[in-house]
Design a protein around this motif. Sequence first.
Motif, PDB file in Angstrom:
ATOM      1  N   GLY A  61       0.816  -1.211   0.000  1.00 40.28           N
ATOM      2  CA  GLY A  61       0.000   0.000   0.000  1.00 40.28           C
ATOM      3  C   GLY A  61       0.845   1.254   0.000  1.00 40.28           C
ATOM      4  N   ILE A  62       1.963   1.222   0.713  1.00 34.11           N
ATOM      5  CA  ILE A  62       2.875   2.371   0.701  1.00 34.11           C
ATOM      6  C   ILE A  62       3.454   2.559  -0.689  1.00 34.11           C
ATOM      7  CG2 ILE A  62       5.064   3.255   1.585  1.00 34.11           C
ATOM      8  CD1 ILE A  62       4.397   1.830   4.241  1.00 34.11           C
ATOM      9  N   ALA A  63       3.888   1.479  -1.325  1.00 35.62           N
ATOM     10  CA  ALA A  63       4.453   1.589  -2.670  1.00 35.62           C
ATOM     11  C   ALA A  63       3.429   2.164  -3.648  1.00 35.62           C
ATOM     12  CB  ALA A  63       4.932   0.215  -3.142  1.00 35.62           C
ATOM     13  N   ARG A  64       2.195   1.716  -3.548  1.00 35.55           N
ATOM     14  CA  ARG A  64       1.148   2.250  -4.426  1.00 35.55           C
ATOM     15  C   ARG A  64       0.907   3.727  -4.160  1.00 35.55           C
ATOM     16  NH1 ARG A  64      -4.639   0.491  -3.061  1.00 35.55           N
ATOM     17  NH2 ARG A  64      -4.720   2.594  -2.213  1.00 35.55           N
ATOM     18  N   ALA A  65       0.880   4.116  -2.887  1.00 36.73           N
ATOM     19  CA  ALA A  65       0.679   5.521  -2.544  1.00 36.73           C
ATOM     20  C   ALA A  65       1.809   6.380  -3.095  1.00 36.73           C
ATOM     21  CB  ALA A  65       0.592   5.678  -1.024  1.00 36.73           C
ATOM     22  N   VAL A  66       3.030   5.877  -3.058  1.00 37.67           N
ATOM     23  CA  VAL A  66       4.171   6.638  -3.568  1.00 37.67           C
ATOM     24  C   VAL A  66       4.058   6.831  -5.075  1.00 37.67           C
ATOM     25  CG1 VAL A  66       6.674   6.605  -3.926  1.00 37.67           C
ATOM     26  CG2 VAL A  66       5.716   5.975  -1.700  1.00 37.67           C
ATOM     27  N   VAL A  67       3.736   5.774  -5.795  1.00 38.76           N
ATOM     28  CA  VAL A  67       3.609   5.881  -7.251  1.00 38.76           C
ATOM     29  C   VAL A  67       2.489   6.852  -7.618  1.00 38.76           C
ATOM     30  CG1 VAL A  67       3.023   4.621  -9.372  1.00 38.76           C
ATOM     31  CG2 VAL A  67       4.606   3.624  -7.710  1.00 38.76           C
ATOM     32  N   GLU A  68       1.355   6.775  -6.912  1.00 38.91           N
ATOM     33  CA  GLU A  68       0.259   7.713  -7.179  1.00 38.91           C
ATOM     34  C   GLU A  68       0.681   9.151  -6.891  1.00 38.91           C
ATOM     35  OE1 GLU A  68      -3.377   4.579  -6.144  1.00 38.91           O
ATOM     36  OE2 GLU A  68      -2.888   6.197  -4.745  1.00 38.91           O
ATOM     37  N   SER A  69       1.424   9.358  -5.811  1.00 33.19           N
ATOM     38  CA  SER A  69       1.872  10.706  -5.472  1.00 33.19           C
ATOM     39  C   SER A  69       2.878  11.237  -6.477  1.00 33.19           C
ATOM     40  CB  SER A  69       2.480  10.716  -4.062  1.00 33.19           C
ATOM     41  OG  SER A  69       1.505  10.402  -3.098  1.00 33.19           O
ATOM     42  N   VAL A  70       3.781  10.385  -6.940  1.00 34.99           N
ATOM     43  CA  VAL A  70       4.735  10.805  -7.968  1.00 34.99           C
ATOM     44  C   VAL A  70       3.991  11.232  -9.226  1.00 34.99           C
ATOM     45  CG1 VAL A  70       6.537   9.987  -9.546  1.00 34.99           C
ATOM     46  CG2 VAL A  70       6.679   9.454  -7.104  1.00 34.99           C
ATOM     47  N   ALA A  71       2.989  10.459  -9.614  1.00 38.13           N
ATOM     48  CA  ALA A  71       2.219  10.796 -10.813  1.00 38.13           C
ATOM     49  C   ALA A  71       1.507  12.136 -10.643  1.00 38.13           C
ATOM     50  CB  ALA A  71       1.201   9.690 -11.097  1.00 38.13           C
ATOM     51  N   GLU A  72       0.746  12.274  -9.576  1.00 36.69           N
ATOM     52  CA  GLU A  72      -0.042  13.500  -9.390  1.00 36.69           C
ATOM     53  C   GLU A  72       0.852  14.721  -9.231  1.00 36.69           C
ATOM     54  OE1 GLU A  72      -3.660  15.287  -6.600  1.00 36.69           O
ATOM     55  OE2 GLU A  72      -2.855  13.276  -6.203  1.00 36.69           O
ATOM     56  N   ASN A  73       1.946  14.577  -8.481  1.00 32.48           N
ATOM     57  CA  ASN A  73       2.809  15.731  -8.235  1.00 32.48           C
ATOM     58  C   ASN A  73       3.692  16.080  -9.417  1.00 32.48           C
ATOM     59  OD1 ASN A  73       2.407  16.783  -5.418  1.00 32.48           O
ATOM     60  ND2 ASN A  73       2.650  14.612  -4.977  1.00 32.48           N
ATOM     61  N   THR A  74       3.862  15.170 -10.357  1.00 35.20           N
ATOM     62  CA  THR A  74       4.538  15.550 -11.594  1.00 35.20           C
ATOM     63  C   THR A  74       3.750  16.650 -12.287  1.00 35.20           C
ATOM     64  OG1 THR A  74       5.453  13.334 -11.855  1.00 35.20           O
ATOM     65  CG2 THR A  74       5.382  14.717 -13.831  1.00 35.20           C
ATOM     66  N   SER A  75       2.438  16.527 -12.252  1.00 40.18           N
ATOM     67  CA  SER A  75       1.577  17.562 -12.816  1.00 40.18           C
ATOM     68  C   SER A  75       1.554  18.800 -11.939  1.00 40.18           C
ATOM     69  CB  SER A  75       0.158  17.019 -13.000  1.00 40.18           C
ATOM     70  OG  SER A  75      -0.729  18.022 -13.444  1.00 40.18           O
ATOM     71  N   ASP A  76       1.322  18.622 -10.648  1.00 43.72           N
ATOM     72  CA  ASP A  76       1.151  19.764  -9.747  1.00 43.72           C
ATOM     73  C   ASP A  76       2.453  20.507  -9.483  1.00 43.72           C
ATOM     74  OD1 ASP A  76      -1.532  19.249  -9.512  1.00 43.72           O
ATOM     75  OD2 ASP A  76      -1.380  18.196  -7.609  1.00 43.72           O
ATOM     76  N   ALA A  77       3.554  19.769  -9.351  1.00 43.55           N
ATOM     77  CA  ALA A  77       4.802  20.386  -8.915  1.00 43.55           C
ATOM     78  C   ALA A  77       5.716  20.791 -10.056  1.00 43.55           C
ATOM     79  CB  ALA A  77       5.559  19.429  -7.979  1.00 43.55           C
ATOM     80  N   VAL A  78       5.425  20.336 -11.283  1.00 42.80           N
ATOM     81  CA  VAL A  78       6.332  20.656 -12.389  1.00 42.80           C
ATOM     82  C   VAL A  78       5.569  21.118 -13.629  1.00 42.80           C
ATOM     83  CG1 VAL A  78       8.218  19.869 -13.857  1.00 42.80           C
ATOM     84  CG2 VAL A  78       8.002  18.945 -11.544  1.00 42.80           C
ATOM     85  N   VAL A  79       4.798  20.226 -14.220  1.00 38.84           N
ATOM     86  CA  VAL A  79       4.236  20.496 -15.545  1.00 38.84           C
ATOM     87  C   VAL A  79       3.248  21.652 -15.500  1.00 38.84           C
ATOM     88  CG1 VAL A  79       2.989  19.527 -17.509  1.00 38.84           C
ATOM     89  CG2 VAL A  79       4.593  18.099 -16.216  1.00 38.84           C
ATOM     90  N   GLY A  80       2.364  21.665 -14.525  1.00 40.85           N
ATOM     91  CA  GLY A  80       1.397  22.754 -14.438  1.00 40.85           C
ATOM     92  C   GLY A  80       2.064  24.115 -14.321  1.00 40.85           C
ATOM     93  N   ALA A  81       3.140  24.178 -13.531  1.00 37.44           N
ATOM     94  CA  ALA A  81       3.869  25.449 -13.393  1.00 37.44           C
ATOM     95  C   ALA A  81       4.483  25.873 -14.718  1.00 37.44           C
ATOM     96  CB  ALA A  81       4.952  25.304 -12.327  1.00 37.44           C
ATOM     97  N   LEU A  82       5.054  24.932 -15.463  1.00 41.07           N
ATOM     98  CA  LEU A  82       5.656  25.266 -16.753  1.00 41.07           C
ATOM     99  C   LEU A  82       4.599  25.750 -17.740  1.00 41.07           C
ATOM    100  CD1 LEU A  82       8.188  22.321 -17.131  1.00 41.07           C
ATOM    101  CD2 LEU A  82       8.715  24.702 -16.570  1.00 41.07           C
ATOM    102  N   VAL A  83       3.436  25.131 -17.722  1.00 41.79           N
ATOM    103  CA  VAL A  83       2.358  25.561 -18.618  1.00 41.79           C
ATOM    104  C   VAL A  83       1.994  27.019 -18.345  1.00 41.79           C
ATOM    105  CG1 VAL A  83      -0.094  25.270 -19.146  1.00 41.79           C
ATOM    106  CG2 VAL A  83       1.406  23.271 -19.029  1.00 41.79           C
ATOM    107  N   TRP A  84       1.782  27.349 -17.074  1.00 40.71           N
ATOM    108  CA  TRP A  84       1.378  28.717 -16.754  1.00 40.71           C
ATOM    109  C   TRP A  84       2.536  29.691 -16.871  1.00 40.71           C
ATOM    110  CZ3 TRP A  84      -3.287  30.430 -17.016  1.00 40.71           C
ATOM    111  CH2 TRP A  84      -4.349  29.517 -16.899  1.00 40.71           C
ATOM    112  N   GLY A  85       3.764  29.204 -16.717  1.00 38.90           N
ATOM    113  CA  GLY A  85       4.909  30.057 -16.994  1.00 38.90           C
ATOM    114  C   GLY A  85       4.995  30.419 -18.462  1.00 38.90           C
ATOM    115  N   ALA A  86       4.694  29.447 -19.331  1.00 35.00           N
ATOM    116  CA  ALA A  86       4.680  29.725 -20.766  1.00 35.00           C
ATOM    117  C   ALA A  86       3.576  30.710 -21.118  1.00 35.00           C
ATOM    118  CB  ALA A  86       4.505  28.423 -21.548  1.00 35.00           C
ATOM    119  N   VAL A  87       2.456  30.625 -20.432  1.00 36.20           N
ATOM    120  CA  VAL A  87       1.325  31.524 -20.706  1.00 36.20           C
ATOM    121  C   VAL A  87       1.570  32.914 -20.146  1.00 36.20           C
ATOM    122  CG1 VAL A  87      -1.117  31.952 -20.222  1.00 36.20           C
ATOM    123  CG2 VAL A  87      -0.345  29.652 -20.833  1.00 36.20           C
ATOM    124  N   GLY A  88       2.032  32.996 -18.894  1.00 34.80           N
ATOM    125  CA  GLY A  88       2.075  34.279 -18.209  1.00 34.80           C
ATOM    126  C   GLY A  88       3.411  34.701 -17.652  1.00 34.80           C
ATOM    127  N   GLY A  89       4.501  33.993 -18.004  1.00 41.44           N
ATOM    128  CA  GLY A  89       5.803  34.374 -17.494  1.00 41.44           C
ATOM    129  C   GLY A  89       5.896  34.205 -15.986  1.00 41.44           C
TER     130      GLY A  89
END
Length: 319
Positions: free
Chosen positions: A136-164
């Motif tokens: 269960g811990i391993a599954r939680a880690v993989v899910e967190s890595v997936a979700e936070n890739t979007s929240d902690a990296v990709v989403g910021a880059l998208v809005w940085g490209a839009v609004g600097g």
Amino acid sequence: MRADRVFAYGAAAGLLGDLLLGDPRRGHPVAAFGRAACAVERVLWRDDRARGAVHTAVCAGGAVALGAVAARVVRTSPAASVALTGAATWAVVGGTSLAREAQAIGRALAAGDVDGARARLPHLCGRDPQALDADGIARAVVESVAENTSDAVVGALVWGAVGGVPGLLGFRAVNTLDAMVGHKSPKYRRYGWASARLDDVAGWPGARLTAVLAAVAGSDLRGAVRAWRADAGKHPSPNAGPVEASFAGALGVRLGGTLSYGGRVEHRPVLNGAAGRAVQVTDIERAVRLSRRVSWLALGVCAGARFLTSDRLKRGRTS
């Protein structure tokens, strides 16, 4: 220097800085924002949606305004503009810290130290660690890595490209507010409603880009697309669903199922249940590698989109 080049050079420098340095142990700008948001909450809090909306507007709007002022101050200096964009990118992305925490938990599990893995899990996600076994811990880690890739990296880059710089800081502010008050606890169910809804809107484009890139960068493109199409809509989060489903298909594992937050048990649908296997400890490192590939691909996509948009606008003005 054109704004598209400022973003491309600055965002690349910021991602490289995150890769080399990670997050500081003390004095992180996001932590400073969190303290300011707490101070605003102490003044405004009532069990009321309108008060919560004001809190969201003040905190997120303040971050955007700060970014706009800083960008305006350095606008006449290309070098300073790139440096500011790099510093802002480094401050708002968290891919390296995400990877380090996930890998530390993975090493503890691989060594059979389940208690050590439980102790580190709150650094990564809000699950109740005592309710989880090693799988269960391993599954939680993989899910967190997936979700936070979007929240902690990709989403910021998208809005940085839009609004600097204002876009970078605004996205991180919205995402942080959601983590602070956007959950469905008795205290924040109404007060945090605006922060949660704004985070859903701000996270929408980054989540879809993350899902696409996970499918492209993973080892099973068809499996990722199939899981995304079949299971993403079953997830209670409109943004975590596509990301976690795509990661599940790309890695060939099952995600979702029963979990516990703050003593509250949730029974979520299984993602990629038909084709995936149970998560194993070795899948944590695979998820981290996939997250890194997605992050750098996202930089290329966002910088490329900014270049193309600028060129089209320039041709439109001269035609």
